[in-house]
Motif scaffolding. Structure first.
Motif, PDB file in Angstrom:
ATOM      1  N   TYR A  32       0.877  -1.335  -0.192  1.00  0.00           N
ATOM      2  CA  TYR A  32       0.009   0.186   0.182  1.00  0.00           C
ATOM      3  C   TYR A  32       0.844   1.362  -0.053  1.00  0.00           C
ATOM      4  O   TYR A  32       2.048   1.027   0.569  1.00  0.00           O
ATOM      5  CB  TYR A  32      -0.966   0.107   1.056  1.00  0.00           C
ATOM      6  CG  TYR A  32      -1.956  -0.944   1.304  1.00  0.00           C
ATOM      7  CD1 TYR A  32      -1.917  -2.135   2.240  1.00  0.00           C
ATOM      8  CD2 TYR A  32      -2.603  -1.216  -0.054  1.00  0.00           C
ATOM      9  CE1 TYR A  32      -2.968  -3.229   2.159  1.00  0.00           C
ATOM     10  CE2 TYR A  32      -3.732  -2.344   0.130  1.00  0.00           C
ATOM     11  CZ  TYR A  32      -3.757  -3.308   1.150  1.00  0.00           C
ATOM     12  OH  TYR A  32      -4.597  -4.262   1.229  1.00  0.00           O
ATOM     13  N   GLN A  98      -1.049   5.269   6.187  1.00  0.00           N
ATOM     14  CA  GLN A  98      -1.106   4.068   5.246  1.00  0.00           C
ATOM     15  C   GLN A  98      -2.633   4.139   4.420  1.00  0.00           C
ATOM     16  O   GLN A  98      -3.547   4.075   5.194  1.00  0.00           O
ATOM     17  CB  GLN A  98      -0.970   3.047   5.705  1.00  0.00           C
ATOM     18  CG  GLN A  98      -0.988   1.774   4.923  1.00  0.00           C
ATOM     19  CD  GLN A  98      -0.182   0.504   5.219  1.00  0.00           C
ATOM     20  OE1 GLN A  98       0.958   0.666   5.722  1.00  0.00           O
ATOM     21  NE2 GLN A  98      -1.063  -0.623   5.685  1.00  0.00           N
ATOM     22  N   SER A  99      -2.494   3.986   3.149  1.00  0.00           N
ATOM     23  CA  SER A  99      -3.785   3.875   2.278  1.00  0.00           C
ATOM     24  C   SER A  99      -4.008   2.200   2.117  1.00  0.00           C
ATOM     25  O   SER A  99      -3.247   1.476   2.156  1.00  0.00           O
ATOM     26  CB  SER A  99      -3.679   4.617   1.072  1.00  0.00           C
ATOM     27  OG  SER A  99      -4.579   4.424   0.238  1.00  0.00           O
ATOM     28  N   ARG A 100      -5.265   2.015   1.775  1.00  0.00           N
ATOM     29  CA  ARG A 100      -5.654   0.730   1.488  1.00  0.00           C
ATOM     30  C   ARG A 100      -6.081   0.850   0.046  1.00  0.00           C
ATOM     31  O   ARG A 100      -6.563  -0.473  -0.391  1.00  0.00           O
ATOM     32  CB  ARG A 100      -6.831  -0.032   2.307  1.00  0.00           C
ATOM     33  CG  ARG A 100      -6.349  -0.264   3.705  1.00  0.00           C
ATOM     34  CD  ARG A 100      -7.464  -1.005   4.517  1.00  0.00           C
ATOM     35  NE  ARG A 100      -8.668  -0.436   4.650  1.00  0.00           N
ATOM     36  CZ  ARG A 100      -9.827  -0.840   5.116  1.00  0.00           C
ATOM     37  NH1 ARG A 100      -9.907  -1.975   5.440  1.00  0.00           N
ATOM     38  NH2 ARG A 100     -10.741  -0.095   5.323  1.00  0.00           N
ATOM     39  N   ASP A 114      -6.354   5.276   5.474  1.00  0.00           N
ATOM     40  CA  ASP A 114      -7.004   4.714   6.515  1.00  0.00           C
ATOM     41  C   ASP A 114      -6.477   4.314   7.879  1.00  0.00           C
ATOM     42  O   ASP A 114      -6.988   4.423   8.953  1.00  0.00           O
ATOM     43  CB  ASP A 114      -7.600   3.186   5.985  1.00  0.00           C
ATOM     44  CG  ASP A 114      -7.964   3.320   4.772  1.00  0.00           C
ATOM     45  OD1 ASP A 114      -7.417   3.082   3.548  1.00  0.00           O
ATOM     46  OD2 ASP A 114      -9.191   3.343   4.871  1.00  0.00           O
TER      47      ASP A 114
END
Length: 126
Positions: A32, A98-100, A114
């Motif tokens: 990610y 951090q992104s999903r 997220d």
């Protein structure tokens, strides 16, 4: 659940450097995109820079371009922010996120991320 923890903040004089670290733990998946944001007193949280999951792509806010560099070490579940030529306007709490979403892409909107760390204070004295 992913947990993020920033470290490396502190007090530095104008023109100085700091290196922030972001450690990821828990159910981490290194596929990610991640990013750094900052929030100055009385202001909204703002984008600083982001990095794709491989580290091959990065993007920066205009205000830090050429002075800040993001990198990551997926083997260690770490992300870094090297900050050079610091200015008083760089003062604030710095957060890693951090992104999903698709890790091959770059994101810079707060809503795209997220997981967030608790933040580390950076103070640049004039």
């Amino acid at each position: 659940q992913v947990e993020l923890a920033e470290s490396g903040g502190g007090l530095v004089q104008t023109g100085g450097s700091l290196r922030l670290s972001c450690a990821a733990s828990g159910r981490t998946l290194n596929v990610y995109s991640m990013a750094w944001f900052r929030q100055a007193p009385g202001k909204e949280r703002e984008f600083v820079g982001c990095i794709s999951w491989t580290g091959a792509s990065t993007s920066y806010a205009d205000s830090v371009k050429g002075r800040f560099t993001i990198s990551r070490d997926n083997a260690k579940n770490m992300m870094y922010l090297q900050m050079n030529s610091l200015k008083p306007e760089d003062t604030g709490v710095y957060y890693c996120a951090q992104s999903r979403l698709n890790g091959n892409r770059l994101y810079w909107a707060i809503g795209d991320f997220d997981y967030w760390g608790q933040g580390t204070q950076v103070t640049v004295s004039s």
